[in-house]
Design a protein around this motif. Structure first.
Motif, mmCIF file in Angstrom:
data_model
loop_
_atom_site.group_PDB
_atom_site.id
_atom_site.type_symbol
_atom_site.label_atom_id
_atom_site.label_comp_id
_atom_site.label_asym_id
_atom_site.label_seq_id
_atom_site.Cartn_x
_atom_site.Cartn_y
_atom_site.Cartn_z
ATOM 1 N N ALA A 1 0.835 -1.208 0.000
ATOM 2 C CA ALA A 1 0.000 0.000 0.000
ATOM 3 C C ALA A 1 0.863 1.250 0.000
ATOM 4 C CB ALA A 1 -0.905 0.014 1.221
ATOM 5 N N ALA A 2 0.358 2.253 -0.681
ATOM 6 C CA ALA A 2 0.911 3.603 -0.597
ATOM 7 C C ALA A 2 -0.278 4.474 -0.220
ATOM 8 C CB ALA A 2 1.505 4.035 -1.930
ATOM 9 N N GLY A 3 -0.381 4.761 1.060
ATOM 10 C CA GLY A 3 -1.532 5.516 1.534
ATOM 11 C C GLY A 3 -1.453 5.744 3.020
ATOM 12 N N CYS A 4 -2.569 6.108 3.568
ATOM 13 C CA CYS A 4 -2.646 6.491 4.973
ATOM 14 C C CYS A 4 -2.707 5.278 5.903
ATOM 15 C CB CYS A 4 -3.867 7.376 5.197
ATOM 16 S SG CYS A 4 -5.429 6.490 5.015
ATOM 17 N N SER A 5 -2.673 5.563 7.199
ATOM 18 C CA SER A 5 -2.718 4.512 8.213
ATOM 19 C C SER A 5 -4.019 3.720 8.147
ATOM 20 C CB SER A 5 -2.544 5.110 9.605
ATOM 21 O OG SER A 5 -3.565 6.057 9.872
ATOM 22 N N VAL A 6 -5.127 4.361 7.805
ATOM 23 C CA VAL A 6 -6.414 3.661 7.739
ATOM 24 C C VAL A 6 -6.422 2.677 6.571
ATOM 25 C CG1 VAL A 6 -8.917 3.936 7.490
ATOM 26 C CG2 VAL A 6 -7.622 5.556 8.896
ATOM 27 N N LEU A 7 -5.818 3.025 5.449
ATOM 28 C CA LEU A 7 -5.740 2.101 4.317
ATOM 29 C C LEU A 7 -4.906 0.885 4.678
ATOM 30 C CD1 LEU A 7 -6.386 1.409 1.376
ATOM 31 C CD2 LEU A 7 -4.313 2.648 0.726
ATOM 32 N N VAL A 8 -3.760 1.088 5.285
ATOM 33 C CA VAL A 8 -2.899 -0.020 5.684
ATOM 34 C C VAL A 8 -3.619 -0.900 6.705
ATOM 35 C CG1 VAL A 8 -0.744 -0.627 6.869
ATOM 36 C CG2 VAL A 8 -0.752 1.194 5.148
ATOM 37 N N ALA A 9 -4.273 -0.297 7.683
ATOM 38 C CA ALA A 9 -5.014 -1.057 8.689
ATOM 39 C C ALA A 9 -6.155 -1.830 8.052
ATOM 40 C CB ALA A 9 -5.543 -0.117 9.772
ATOM 41 N N SER A 10 -6.850 -1.211 7.103
ATOM 42 C CA SER A 10 -7.968 -1.870 6.412
ATOM 43 C C SER A 10 -7.481 -3.094 5.658
ATOM 44 C CB SER A 10 -8.649 -0.906 5.438
ATOM 45 O OG SER A 10 -9.236 0.166 6.116
ATOM 46 N N ALA A 11 -6.402 -2.957 4.908
ATOM 47 C CA ALA A 11 -5.870 -4.070 4.131
ATOM 48 C C ALA A 11 -5.381 -5.190 5.045
ATOM 49 C CB ALA A 11 -4.745 -3.589 3.220
ATOM 50 N N SER A 12 -4.677 -4.847 6.095
ATOM 51 C CA SER A 12 -4.155 -5.841 7.025
ATOM 52 C C SER A 12 -5.293 -6.606 7.694
ATOM 53 C CB SER A 12 -3.281 -5.156 8.076
ATOM 54 O OG SER A 12 -2.668 -6.104 8.922
ATOM 55 N N LEU A 13 -6.297 -5.898 8.140
ATOM 56 C CA LEU A 13 -7.441 -6.512 8.808
ATOM 57 C C LEU A 13 -8.255 -7.379 7.844
ATOM 58 C CD1 LEU A 13 -8.861 -6.608 11.545
ATOM 59 C CD2 LEU A 13 -10.160 -4.600 10.868
ATOM 60 N N LEU A 14 -8.494 -6.903 6.640
ATOM 61 C CA LEU A 14 -9.254 -7.667 5.657
ATOM 62 C C LEU A 14 -8.540 -8.962 5.301
ATOM 63 C CD1 LEU A 14 -11.703 -7.933 3.784
ATOM 64 C CD2 LEU A 14 -10.417 -6.643 2.070
ATOM 65 N N ILE A 15 -7.246 -8.886 5.080
ATOM 66 C CA ILE A 15 -6.491 -10.088 4.710
ATOM 67 C C ILE A 15 -6.510 -11.104 5.843
ATOM 68 C CG2 ILE A 15 -4.168 -10.948 4.225
ATOM 69 C CD1 ILE A 15 -3.890 -8.537 2.333
ATOM 70 N N ASP A 16 -6.400 -10.647 7.081
ATOM 71 C CA ASP A 16 -6.514 -11.569 8.214
ATOM 72 C C ASP A 16 -7.839 -12.328 8.178
ATOM 73 O OD1 ASP A 16 -4.058 -11.028 9.356
ATOM 74 O OD2 ASP A 16 -4.848 -9.643 10.858
ATOM 75 N N GLN A 17 -8.890 -11.658 7.750
ATOM 76 C CA GLN A 17 -10.219 -12.267 7.746
ATOM 77 C C GLN A 17 -10.447 -13.233 6.588
ATOM 78 O OE1 GLN A 17 -12.988 -9.021 7.829
ATOM 79 N NE2 GLN A 17 -12.533 -8.496 9.946
ATOM 80 N N VAL A 18 -9.699 -13.111 5.492
ATOM 81 C CA VAL A 18 -9.982 -13.943 4.321
ATOM 82 C C VAL A 18 -9.057 -15.141 4.161
ATOM 83 C CG1 VAL A 18 -11.087 -12.048 3.078
ATOM 84 C CG2 VAL A 18 -8.660 -12.562 2.664
ATOM 85 N N ILE A 19 -7.930 -15.171 4.815
ATOM 86 C CA ILE A 19 -7.044 -16.331 4.701
ATOM 87 C C ILE A 19 -7.777 -17.549 5.271
ATOM 88 C CG2 ILE A 19 -4.882 -17.383 5.490
ATOM 89 C CD1 ILE A 19 -3.609 -14.610 5.299
ATOM 90 N N GLY A 20 -7.821 -18.605 4.461
ATOM 91 C CA GLY A 20 -8.515 -19.825 4.854
ATOM 92 C C GLY A 20 -9.939 -19.915 4.334
ATOM 93 N N ARG A 21 -10.456 -18.835 3.807
ATOM 94 C CA ARG A 21 -11.816 -18.843 3.246
ATOM 95 C C ARG A 21 -11.763 -19.189 1.766
ATOM 96 N NH1 ARG A 21 -15.843 -15.809 6.331
ATOM 97 N NH2 ARG A 21 -14.853 -14.830 8.111
ATOM 98 N N THR A 22 -12.902 -19.608 1.233
ATOM 99 C CA THR A 22 -12.985 -19.825 -0.204
ATOM 100 C C THR A 22 -13.006 -18.463 -0.891
ATOM 101 O OG1 THR A 22 -15.391 -19.790 -0.302
ATOM 102 C CG2 THR A 22 -14.333 -21.945 0.099
ATOM 103 N N THR A 23 -12.732 -18.474 -2.183
ATOM 104 C CA THR A 23 -12.753 -17.207 -2.916
ATOM 105 C C THR A 23 -14.147 -16.588 -2.904
ATOM 106 O OG1 THR A 23 -13.087 -18.409 -4.993
ATOM 107 C CG2 THR A 23 -10.816 -17.807 -4.416
ATOM 108 N N GLY A 24 -15.173 -17.409 -2.957
ATOM 109 C CA GLY A 24 -16.546 -16.904 -2.902
ATOM 110 C C GLY A 24 -16.842 -16.230 -1.575
ATOM 111 N N GLU A 25 -16.460 -16.879 -0.486
ATOM 112 C CA GLU A 25 -16.673 -16.300 0.846
ATOM 113 C C GLU A 25 -15.887 -15.007 0.996
ATOM 114 O OE1 GLU A 25 -17.150 -20.537 3.270
ATOM 115 O OE2 GLU A 25 -15.186 -19.580 3.129
ATOM 116 N N ALA A 26 -14.644 -15.012 0.523
ATOM 117 C CA ALA A 26 -13.794 -13.823 0.648
ATOM 118 C C ALA A 26 -14.339 -12.660 -0.171
ATOM 119 C CB ALA A 26 -12.364 -14.160 0.217
#
Length: 192
Positions: A58-83
């Protein structure tokens, strides 16, 4: 809910899943013209359509980095449809981050858009490599052409939203929307 500055600061200063995944990977990007932020998410998806690894740059603010980090934590292990379905529910991510300043409210949606774009690339790849007896239209939920046609005919469906409600086709990354629209037009045209 108060802005959880501590959560955003913690995820910004110690983001998880930064970088690129090993090959083969599928990459999605998003950007904001308002603030100039850019985000790149790469995925590794296994044979069972589960995301086994996901990373971002990411090239952006703290909220963008936090959003990406949090979202990725939630999708690892899920199917592509669920993610993909999770990524399109930006309000869930925003809720976990707390109340955001108006100028940062777009950041969770940017993270979701980059993830959906990466899943779309995966879906296109699966569709191109498909060797089944019938065409695979929705790769996120493994919905075939025959299933969609049957639902359109039996339920007299007219919109993509109706098809999605009937059989989940289109509920993931949405890369199959144009194919479903073509099928609706073709099947419904036969009825006229």
């Amino acid at each position: 809910m108060q802005h959880t500055a501590d959560t955003v600061a913690q995820l910004f200063l110690s983001p998880r899943n930064v970088g690129d995944v090993a090959e083969p990977s599928f990459v999605g990007r998003s950007a904001s013209f308002q603030c100039g932020a850019t985000l790149r998410i790469s995925l590794h998806v296994d044979e069972s359509q589960r995301i086994t690894e996901a990373k971002f740059k990411a090239a952006g603010c703290s909220v963008l980095v936090a959003s990406a980090s949090l979202l990725i934590d939630q999708v690892i292990g899920r199917t592509t449809g669920e993610a993909a379905a999770l990524a399109q529910q930006g309000e869930l991510l925003q809720k976990k981050l707390g109340a955001l300043p108006a100028e940062r409210s777009e950041c969770p949606a940017l993270a979701g858009a980059a993830l959906v774009a990466a899943i779309g690339k995966y879906s296109d790849s699966v569709r191109d490599d498909w060797e089944g007896d019938e065409a695979l239209i929705c790769t996120c939920f493994c919905v075939s052409e025959r299933t969609i046609e049957r639902e359109i005919q039996q339920r007299e469906l007219r919109t993509v939203a109706e098809v999605t409600a009937a059989c989940n086709a289109g509920a993931g990354c949405r890369s199959c929307y144009s194919l479903i629209e073509d099928m609706l037009e073709e099947v419904n045209g036969k009825w006229k």
